[in-house]
Scaffold this motif. Structure first.
Motif, PDB file in Angstrom:
ATOM      1  N   PHE A 240       0.846  -1.191   0.000  1.00  0.00           N
ATOM      2  CA  PHE A 240       0.000   0.000   0.000  1.00  0.00           C
ATOM      3  C   PHE A 240       0.881   1.240   0.000  1.00  0.00           C
ATOM      4  CE2 PHE A 240      -2.675   3.245   2.055  1.00  0.00           C
ATOM      5  CZ  PHE A 240      -3.881   3.083   1.372  1.00  0.00           C
ATOM      6  N   ASP A 241       0.522   2.211  -0.819  1.00  0.00           N
ATOM      7  CA  ASP A 241       1.262   3.478  -0.893  1.00  0.00           C
ATOM      8  C   ASP A 241       0.562   4.508  -0.007  1.00  0.00           C
ATOM      9  OD1 ASP A 241       2.251   6.028  -1.620  1.00  0.00           O
ATOM     10  OD2 ASP A 241       2.804   5.298  -3.606  1.00  0.00           O
ATOM     11  N   MET A 242       1.243   4.942   1.042  1.00  0.00           N
ATOM     12  CA  MET A 242       0.612   5.862   2.003  1.00  0.00           C
ATOM     13  C   MET A 242       0.547   7.296   1.482  1.00  0.00           C
ATOM     14  SD  MET A 242       1.786   4.421   5.697  1.00  0.00           S
ATOM     15  CE  MET A 242       3.542   4.583   5.516  1.00  0.00           C
ATOM     16  N   LYS A 243       1.324   7.607   0.440  1.00  0.00           N
ATOM     17  CA  LYS A 243       1.266   8.961  -0.127  1.00  0.00           C
ATOM     18  C   LYS A 243       0.026   9.099  -1.013  1.00  0.00           C
ATOM     19  CE  LYS A 243       5.388   8.839  -2.040  1.00  0.00           C
ATOM     20  NZ  LYS A 243       5.771   7.474  -1.610  1.00  0.00           N
ATOM     21  N   GLN A 246      -3.167   4.316  -2.191  1.00  0.00           N
ATOM     22  CA  GLN A 246      -3.626   3.320  -3.166  1.00  0.00           C
ATOM     23  C   GLN A 246      -2.938   1.982  -2.896  1.00  0.00           C
ATOM     24  OE1 GLN A 246      -5.729   4.066  -5.876  1.00  0.00           O
ATOM     25  NE2 GLN A 246      -5.939   6.156  -5.134  1.00  0.00           N
ATOM     26  N   VAL A 247      -3.660   0.902  -3.176  1.00  0.00           N
ATOM     27  CA  VAL A 247      -3.043  -0.420  -3.167  1.00  0.00           C
ATOM     28  C   VAL A 247      -2.111  -0.493  -4.364  1.00  0.00           C
ATOM     29  CG1 VAL A 247      -3.457  -2.907  -3.242  1.00  0.00           C
ATOM     30  CG2 VAL A 247      -5.088  -1.398  -2.070  1.00  0.00           C
ATOM     31  N   ILE A 248      -0.901  -1.012  -4.152  1.00  0.00           N
ATOM     32  CA  ILE A 248       0.084  -1.096  -5.229  1.00  0.00           C
ATOM     33  C   ILE A 248      -0.124  -2.432  -5.946  1.00  0.00           C
ATOM     34  CG2 ILE A 248       2.544  -1.192  -5.785  1.00  0.00           C
ATOM     35  CD1 ILE A 248       2.949   0.356  -3.078  1.00  0.00           C
ATOM     36  N   LYS A 249      -0.348  -2.355  -7.238  1.00  0.00           N
ATOM     37  CA  LYS A 249      -0.582  -3.586  -8.013  1.00  0.00           C
ATOM     38  C   LYS A 249       0.725  -4.267  -8.334  1.00  0.00           C
ATOM     39  CE  LYS A 249      -4.836  -4.410  -8.282  1.00  0.00           C
ATOM     40  NZ  LYS A 249      -4.881  -4.546  -6.856  1.00  0.00           N
TER      41      LYS A 249
END
Length: 249
Positions: A240-243, A246-249
């Motif tokens: 997961f990208d906290m910036k 979004q969930v990172i694919k």
């Protein structure tokens, strides 16, 4: 011990020098020794410090921190931990280790304490001894200052097993500029320097994101409402990208 194993790996394996800080727990020495044994068996060097608010900054403690390249906070009551360590040189040393690329982690209370806005576990309106939170309501969930390793989120723990959804949701509707990282038992997140995290362990991590929601509202009884809050259910291996949140694919 999957989480401790991963912690040792991140801290440098045989080069890991871990300090255990047990102040959240009711039996600090006992749980420090158990954790120390686990870390030693996993090939790391580990030590612990026992202190109160008054003795936190003693020379011997600060020396141990200078030796360490990793810090692990054990479980218990996160308010006891912050009471003893916020504003001390000892906590500054923890940040020094972290800022120099060291590894900082914890279990249960040791996870809750990582966010700047910290859920204490206390309810202000309901004295609900069953351990489940029965409302989503204004001014019920007590928060205090945590350590602030994570500035943009609120961390909750023992999440699915102890049905803490209402607690996390309430805290977020009252802090809609933050997102919630709700971690279940035997589960953890590894937060990387690029502000992404990865889920490890046996169960799930839920991310509640009210930051682009709208219309935070309440009724005459103090019940809280919100429209278009996002929910992600993450399993082991998910990132997961906290910036961008979004969930990172």
């Amino acid at each position: 011990h999957e989480i401790e194993k991963k912690f040792v790996e991140l801290a440098g394996g045989p080069d890991a020098r871990i300090i255990i800080i047990p102040n959240a727990g009711s039996e600090p020495k006992k749980y420090s020794e158990i954790e120390q044994k686990t870390f030693n068996e996993l090939g790391a060097k580990a030590d612990y410090i026992l202190f109160t608010r008054e003795t936190a900054d003693e020379e011997a403690n600060l020396k141990k921190m200078d030796w360490a390249n990793a810090v692990f906070f054990t479980g218990g009551d996160q308010s006891d931990l912050t009471r003893d360590i916020l504003g001390t040189k000892l906590l500054q040393k923890v940040f020094d280790i972290y800022n120099n690329g060291g590894t900082v982690g914890g279990s249960c209370a040791g996870a809750a304490v990582m966010s700047e806005v910290m859920i204490t576990g206390n309810e202000l309106l309901h004295n609900d001894s069953t351990g489940s939170f029965i409302t989503i309501e204004k001014n019920n969930i007590e928060t205090k200052q945590g350590f602030g390793f994570l500035k943009n989120s609120i961390v909750d723990q023992h999440f699915l097993k102890r049905k803490r959804h209402n607690r996390t949701i309430s805290a977020l509707i009252e802090h809609p500029n933050l997102f919630g990282i709700a971690i279940d038992e035997s589960t953890g997140i590894i937060v990387y320097p690029d502000e992404t995290f990865e889920v490890i362990g046996s169960y799930q991590v839920l991310v509640y994101d009210p930051t682009s929601a709208k219309d935070v509202r309440e009724d005459k009884n103090g019940n809280l409402g919100i429209t278009d809050m996002k929910l992600q259910v993450l399993i082991a291996g998910d990132k997961f990208d906290m910036k961008t949140r979004q969930v990172i694919k």
